[in-house]
Design a protein around this motif. Structure first.
Motif, short mmCIF file in Angstrom:
data_model
loop_
_atom_site.label_atom_id
_atom_site.label_comp_id
_atom_site.label_asym_id
_atom_site.label_seq_id
_atom_site.Cartn_x
_atom_site.Cartn_y
_atom_site.Cartn_z
N GLU A 1 0.85 -1.19 0.00
CA GLU A 1 0.00 0.00 0.00
C GLU A 1 0.88 1.23 0.00
OE1 GLU A 1 -3.18 0.03 2.84
OE2 GLU A 1 -3.84 2.03 2.27
N VAL B 1 -3.31 6.73 4.12
CA VAL B 1 -2.87 5.38 4.50
C VAL B 1 -3.17 5.10 5.97
CG1 VAL B 1 -0.86 3.87 4.74
CG2 VAL B 1 -1.11 5.31 2.70
N ARG C 1 -6.25 0.74 3.05
CA ARG C 1 -7.00 -0.06 2.09
C ARG C 1 -6.51 -1.49 2.02
NH1 ARG C 1 -9.54 3.16 -1.64
NH2 ARG C 1 -10.06 5.12 -0.70
N HIS C 2 -5.35 -1.73 2.62
CA HIS C 2 -4.83 -3.09 2.56
C HIS C 2 -4.97 -3.75 3.93
CE1 HIS C 2 -2.14 -6.49 1.96
NE2 HIS C 2 -2.26 -6.27 0.66
N THR D 1 -1.96 -3.28 6.26
CA THR D 1 -1.84 -1.96 6.89
C THR D 1 -2.85 -1.84 8.04
OG1 THR D 1 -1.45 -1.13 4.67
CG2 THR D 1 -1.70 0.51 6.40
N LEU E 1 -0.05 -3.78 -7.28
CA LEU E 1 -0.35 -2.51 -6.63
C LEU E 1 -1.14 -1.65 -7.61
CD1 LEU E 1 0.39 -0.99 -3.95
CD2 LEU E 1 2.32 -0.03 -5.18
N HIS F 1 -3.37 7.19 -4.07
CA HIS F 1 -3.40 6.12 -3.07
C HIS F 1 -3.51 4.78 -3.80
CE1 HIS F 1 -5.45 4.76 0.99
NE2 HIS F 1 -4.40 4.02 0.67
N GLY G 1 -3.19 0.33 -3.59
CA GLY G 1 -3.22 -0.84 -2.72
C GLY G 1 -3.09 -2.10 -3.55
N ASP H 1 -10.24 -6.48 -1.35
CA ASP H 1 -10.24 -5.87 -0.04
C ASP H 1 -11.59 -5.26 0.29
OD1 ASP H 1 -9.89 -4.40 2.17
OD2 ASP H 1 -8.52 -2.95 1.26
#
Ligand SMILES: Nc1ncnc2c1ncn2[C@@H]1O[C@H](COP(=O)(O)OP(=O)(O)OP(=O)(O)O)[C@@H](O)[C@H]1O
Ligand SMILES: Nc1ncnc2c1ncn2[C@@H]1O[C@H](COP(=O)(O)OP(=O)(O)O)[C@@H](O)[C@H]1O
Ligand code: SF4
Ligand code: SF4
Ligand SMILES: [Mg+2]
Ligand SMILES: [Mg+2]
Lengths: 334, 358
Positions: free
Chosen positions: B262, B269, B274-275, B278, B332, B339, B341, B346
């Motif tokens: 991410e 973040v 979003r991941h 993270t 990614l 941004h 991810g 997800d």
């Protein structure tokens, strides 16, 4: 329950249960240097099932206090008692049976495990020491590995096969084999990643809650202490400068040093806010500042602070702080 | 009332202007652009194992970019590849452009020249960059005389200036002292002064505050922030501490098992991760404002070198994993213009896009 109390009013016997430090001081002697009073008169108590956090900067005497609390260092003054009996200074001798309930976990899980022995054997040592058989010990080891969240089959493995967080769990399993009622944990999670920190902190907290184990949790990480400790003691250069229920101290710190420590913690909230720094370092305890030991770094110090050593006073039930400038105003609810 | 301090503090009120560098031109090429970096390290039997597997990363001028992730995720190897300092037998492929010049195409001599001159590094342990037996002045001036070809007087003057920049009290006297005569926080300041000696375009800071007290850490974070603001310094800061990340970084990349999972602006973040990885890192932290909610660790531990699971390497630990996660490796992908991810299914991304990102 009074978590931290002064040296006086020791009347009720139930207060003697658990670990108590009474005006403890510990000194180091090194050639060519004045005596170092690394711990200079600290009183605190850890009741069964209670989590007490001890925080402060590097060199303020946390580890020294922890070692003296479990009998690894000899007090120069004051007393340490465990369930009402004086804790013997052990050196390398094994712990007498009435003190086996008092155990210590160290920061470095690498150093506290023997790399050449299977972890099951290391965990079962305490059982054997208490008169049990190796087979019984092995069974205990399997149970304890599961208790700390690892697989029972790991008994035959060696420490190097595990990550830092797993090793710390193994070290805790080994300590649990002695069936402690009080654990002194010196920076038990400092060497771990955040995720492993959370799981080891949770494990220690569960032990306190489920097995009624008292926990003295030594850490420089205030945010973790805030999360798991019932009460907290803030240490500065060998003395406790503030103590009280954790949530109250965190939300409303009174001593200028506690305030500085708390505002220096960076928060992962994405705000981009820089933490506030506290200039200067913990002074050399061989040459402690006169008067209030914090005066060279204190933003509100007065001339009198260089002379008068403030006492730790209880300004609200269970809340104590040592600051002569603030003392008159402390009793006002903030 | 006589307030006393033993060290100058980093709080903004007392900031002298020590800027020595022209302000950068906005819109210029990034100071660092890493494209598809692959790093392989020799395994126990000598066969190469992949430590970094296709990493992209950019640092703009005057920007502070953070690289986060658990230990072993490949953060340090990324920095070492850039300095040509990989462990024996390690290889790097892809592109690593420093102000447009590809480090991976440079001769060893050119890389050595780059190091300390255009790219400088500070480490967790300041003694990695300090010589214990040489005075602070000697270490600073040697560096300046060698790289900047300054004469003795000019080097001395610049050394004093640098120590003042990093807020070492009484810099003239400090020149004659040795590293062991300073505290950990002061040593890290001196290491930063040495790193800044040659006006590097980029500072790599690998866990620069991990070994320090929070009080001292706060001072170093403020110092780096000031150097960025006043001197236009670009910084790649490597840390597993998301609090440090949040305080300092403009943009954050999160790394897992040698890949970026991410990346985006700090606030995106850390506030709307979003991941799942993270999110997991954030849930493991004590909550910043109140609440006694239990800490939620990520189950399991990161894979060892060369043992990254198939598909999405995070799948054995991921609370949202579905069957396909073990097969297909997610790339990614941009979720918003800034941004990105690496998790196609997800659930957080699904809810977030409903809220209406551009
Ligand atoms: N064996 C020793 N001999 C002499 N002095 C010592 C010894 N061990 C510690 N000290 C000194 O005693 C003081 C307190 O040290 P201690 O290790 O208890 O601090 P600490 O609070 O645990 O610090 P840290 O957070 O770095 O672990 C320090 O000034 C230290 O230098
Ligand atoms: N000297 C080395 N030789 C071989 N492998 C290494 C060496 N140093 C690190 N590694 C491996 O490379 C991977 C990435 O490590 P590193 O970049 O140090 O991670 P981080 O900085 O994110 O903690 C890890 O799997 C680590 O075990
Ligand atoms: S007694 Fe004086 S120096 Fe000490 S904390 Fe209070 S104000 Fe500061
Ligand atoms: S791809 Fe699958 S396993 Fe990987 S993070 Fe997303 S949901 Fe989890
Ligand atoms: Mg210690
Ligand atoms: Mg690293």
């Amino acid at each position: 329950m009074t978590a931290l109390s002064g040296t006086s009013n020791l009347t009720v016997t139930s207060k003697d249960v658990g670990l108590r430090l009474h005006d403890l001081s510990v000194t180091y002697r090194s050639p060519g240097r004045p005596l170092v009073r690394a711990v200079a008169g600290v009183s605190l108590a850890v009741a069964p099932g209670q989590v007490v956090g001890l925080v402060g900067e590097s060199g303020c005497g946390k580890s020294t206090l922890g070692k003296a609390a479990v009998g690894l260092l000899k007090p120069a003054g004051g007393r340490v008692t465990f369930n009402g009996r004086a804790v013997d200074t052990l050196g390398l001798r094994p712990r007498p049976s009435d003190q086996r309930g008092l155990q210590m976990v160290f920061q470095d899980p690498y150093a506290s495990l023997n790399p050449r022995r299977r972890i099951g054997e290391q965990i079962s040592d305490a059982v054997v020491l208490a008169g049990g058989t190796r087979e019984r010990g092995r069974e205990t080891a399997r149970e304890l590995l599961e208790r700390v969240g690892l697989a029972a089959e790991f008994v035959d493995r060696f420490p190097h096969e595990f990550s830092g967080g797993q090793r710390q769990r193994i070290a805790i399993a080994r300590v649990l084999a002695a069936e402690p009622s009080c654990i002194v944990a010196d920076e038990p999670i400092a060497a771990l990643d955040a995720s492993a920190q959370a799981s080891v902190a949770n494990l220690l907290l569960d032990l306190a809650r489920e097995r009624n184990v008292g926990l003295l949790f030594i850490s420089h990480d205030l945010s973790i202490v805030r999360q798991i400790a019932d009460t907290v003691a803030v240490m500065y250069l060998g003395t406790v400068v503030e103590s009280g229920p954790t949530a109250q101290v965190w939300d409303d710190p009174r001593h200028p040093y506690s305030k500085a420590l708390i505002s220096a913690v960076p928060r992962a909230d994405g705000s981009g806010e820089l933490p506030v720094d506290l200039p200067g370092d913990v002074p050399d305890p061989a040459f402690p500042p006169t008067g209030c030991r914090f005066h060279p770094r204190c933003p509100i110090a007065t001339d009198a602070c260089e002379v008068d050593e403030p006492a730790l006073v209880e300004f609200l039930p269970e809340r104590r702080a040592a600051c002569s400038v603030l003392a008159p105003a402390l009793t006002k609810v903030g | 009332m006589t307030p006393k301090v033993t060290e100058m503090n980093e709080n903004p009120a007392s900031t002298p202007d020590t800027s020595t560098r022209e302000k950068s031109t906005p819109g210029a090429e990034p100071v660092l652009a890493i494209r598809d970096l692959v790093v392989e390290l020799p395994g126990p039997d000598g066969s190469p194992l992949r430590a970094i597997d296709g990493v992209d990363l950019t640092v703009g001028r005057g920007e502070i970019v953070g690289l986060a992730g658990e230990s072993g995720s490949g953060k340090t190897m990324t920095a070492l590849a850039l300095l040509g300092l990989l462990p024996q037998g390690g290889t790097a492929a892809g592109q690593m452009l420093v102000e447009g010049d590809d480090v991976l195409k440079m001769t060893p001599r050119q890389v050595r020249d780059l190091r300390g001159n255009r790219v400088a590094m500070v480490f967790q342990d300041p003694m990695t960059s300090l010589h214990p037996m040489l005075s602070v002045g000697k270490q600073l001036t040697e560096h300046l005389r060698h790289h900047k070809k300054l004469d003795k007087r000019a080097a001395n003057a610049r050394a004093v200036e640098l120590l003042a920049t990093v807020r070492i009290p009484d810099p003239e006297r400090a020149l004659g002292r040795y590293p062991h005569q300073f505290s950990g926080g002061m040593r890290q300041r001196i290491a930063i002064a040495i790193a800044l000696a040659c006006d590097p375009a980029l500072l790599l800071a690998d866990e620069p505050t991990t070994a320090l007290d929070v009080t001292v850490q706060a001072g170093i974070l403020r110092l780096l922030d000031r150097l960025r603001r006043e001197n236009g310094l670009s910084v790649l800061i490597i840390t597993h501490d998301l609090g440090v990340m949040s305080a300092l970084a403009d943009r954050v990349s999160v790394m897992y098992a040698g890949r970026i999972v991410e990346s985006g602006p700090r606030a995106d973040v850390l506030r709307e991760p979003r991941h799942p990885y993270t999110r997991g890192l954030l849930d493991a932290l004590p909550h910043p404002d109140g609440g006694n909610a239990a800490l939620v660790p990520i189950v399991g531990s990161p894979p060892k070198l060369g043992q990254a699971p198939s598909g999405c390497a995070f799948h054995p630990r991921c609370p949202h994993a579905v069957a396909g996660c073990a097969e297909e490796r997610p790339n990614l992908l941009a979720l918003t213009p800034t941004h990105a991810g690496a998790c196609p299914i997800d659930p957080l991304a699904v809810t977030a896009s409903k809220v209406g990102t551009p």
